[in-house]
Design a protein around this motif. Sequence first.
Motif, PDB file in Angstrom:
ATOM      1  N   ILE A  73       0.831  -1.203   0.000  1.00 14.64           N
ATOM      2  CA  ILE A  73       0.000   0.000   0.000  1.00 14.64           C
ATOM      3  C   ILE A  73       0.863   1.250   0.000  1.00 14.64           C
ATOM      4  N   SER A  77       0.885   3.770  -3.223  1.00 14.69           N
ATOM      5  CA  SER A  77       0.231   5.063  -2.990  1.00 14.69           C
ATOM      6  C   SER A  77       1.230   6.216  -3.157  1.00 14.69           C
ATOM      7  N   THR A 149      -2.470  -7.376  -5.340  1.00 15.89           N
ATOM      8  CA  THR A 149      -3.800  -6.898  -4.945  1.00 15.89           C
ATOM      9  C   THR A 149      -3.716  -5.642  -4.099  1.00 15.89           C
ATOM     10  N   PHE A 150      -2.831  -5.641  -3.099  1.00 16.12           N
ATOM     11  CA  PHE A 150      -2.763  -4.484  -2.211  1.00 16.12           C
ATOM     12  C   PHE A 150      -1.935  -3.350  -2.802  1.00 16.12           C
ATOM     13  N   PHE A 153      -4.699  -1.628  -4.469  1.00 10.56           N
ATOM     14  CA  PHE A 153      -5.433  -0.887  -3.449  1.00 10.56           C
ATOM     15  C   PHE A 153      -4.669   0.375  -3.051  1.00 10.56           C
ATOM     16  N   ILE A 156      -5.094   3.114  -5.580  1.00  9.48           N
ATOM     17  CA  ILE A 156      -6.368   3.826  -5.406  1.00  9.48           C
ATOM     18  C   ILE A 156      -6.253   4.849  -4.284  1.00  9.48           C
ATOM     19  N   ILE A 157      -5.613   4.465  -3.183  1.00  5.44           N
ATOM     20  CA  ILE A 157      -5.441   5.391  -2.065  1.00  5.44           C
ATOM     21  C   ILE A 157      -4.588   6.583  -2.487  1.00  5.44           C
ATOM     22  N   VAL A 175      -5.970  -0.833   7.729  1.00  3.64           N
ATOM     23  CA  VAL A 175      -5.272  -2.053   7.310  1.00  3.64           C
ATOM     24  C   VAL A 175      -4.490  -2.697   8.452  1.00  3.64           C
ATOM     25  N   PHE A 233     -11.267  -9.320  -4.488  1.00  2.00           N
ATOM     26  CA  PHE A 233     -10.832  -7.990  -4.076  1.00  2.00           C
ATOM     27  C   PHE A 233      -9.965  -7.359  -5.157  1.00  2.00           C
ATOM     28  N   CYS A 237     -10.654  -3.793  -7.197  1.00  2.00           N
ATOM     29  CA  CYS A 237      -9.633  -2.738  -7.314  1.00  2.00           C
ATOM     30  C   CYS A 237      -9.388  -2.370  -8.768  1.00  2.00           C
TER      31      CYS A 237
END
Length: 253
Positions: A73, A77, A149-150, A153, A156-157, A175, A233, A237
């Motif tokens: 993440i 991000s 996957t993360f 995510f 997106i954040i 999280v 998930f 995303c």
Amino acid sequence: MNLYAVRAIYWFELSRWFRTLTQSILAPVISTSLYFVVFGSAIGSRMHAIGGVSYGAFIVPGLMMLSVLTESISNASFGIHMPKWAGTIYELLSAPVSWVEAVLGYVGAAATKSVLLGVLILATARLFVPFQIAHPFWMLGFLVLTALTFSLFGFIIGVWAEGWEKLQIVPILVVTPLTFLGGSFYSISMLPPLWRQITLFNPVVYLISGFRWSFYGLSDVGVVLSLSMTLGFMAVCLLLIWRIFQTGYHLRT
């Protein structure tokens, strides 16, 4: 497919990571080592084995997931938020680069960093506790799938965040607590029936359970269910990222 653009974004993100190895590698490894010292050695020596696995070895998959989720993440991000903050995102949007190619570059680099960190933590864990990997292929598969996957995510954040402080809201307040409550340090079968049912609404439970199964053949939920939840998930995303580029949400304004 503009592979030149994908390679350019990918290697740019990796080169930035290599310039901050102390923060990117050393800090997570030291933090994880402290977990092994405290929980694996000090506390683990006083706890009973879980499913025939010593407590120190039992928490290895959970600690790996904790680091991989957080770093995936964070890396993704930061990677997309930096060009937004600097204003260079408009160069990317005006270039002949599709959203798929941009995501491949940014998310691919973030996932690569997380996988490398996960492997390094696995090697570090070997210094503290002995353990076996029953299904190495599935272990690597779950590790890569979770990192991808993360990282999606995290992407997106990074787009959603309007400032640097917002980048930390979801990882710290959502999280990390979900990871600690998702069976990182215990089996959810040890919980009372009511709390066990409530815990099943935590998506991180399925990640840790599937990953732990690849090590010891132990799982709190079915492996197929764990894999399905992770893939589901990931699909959500990808759909959100496609919508972000279609509408220009927080990218063109």
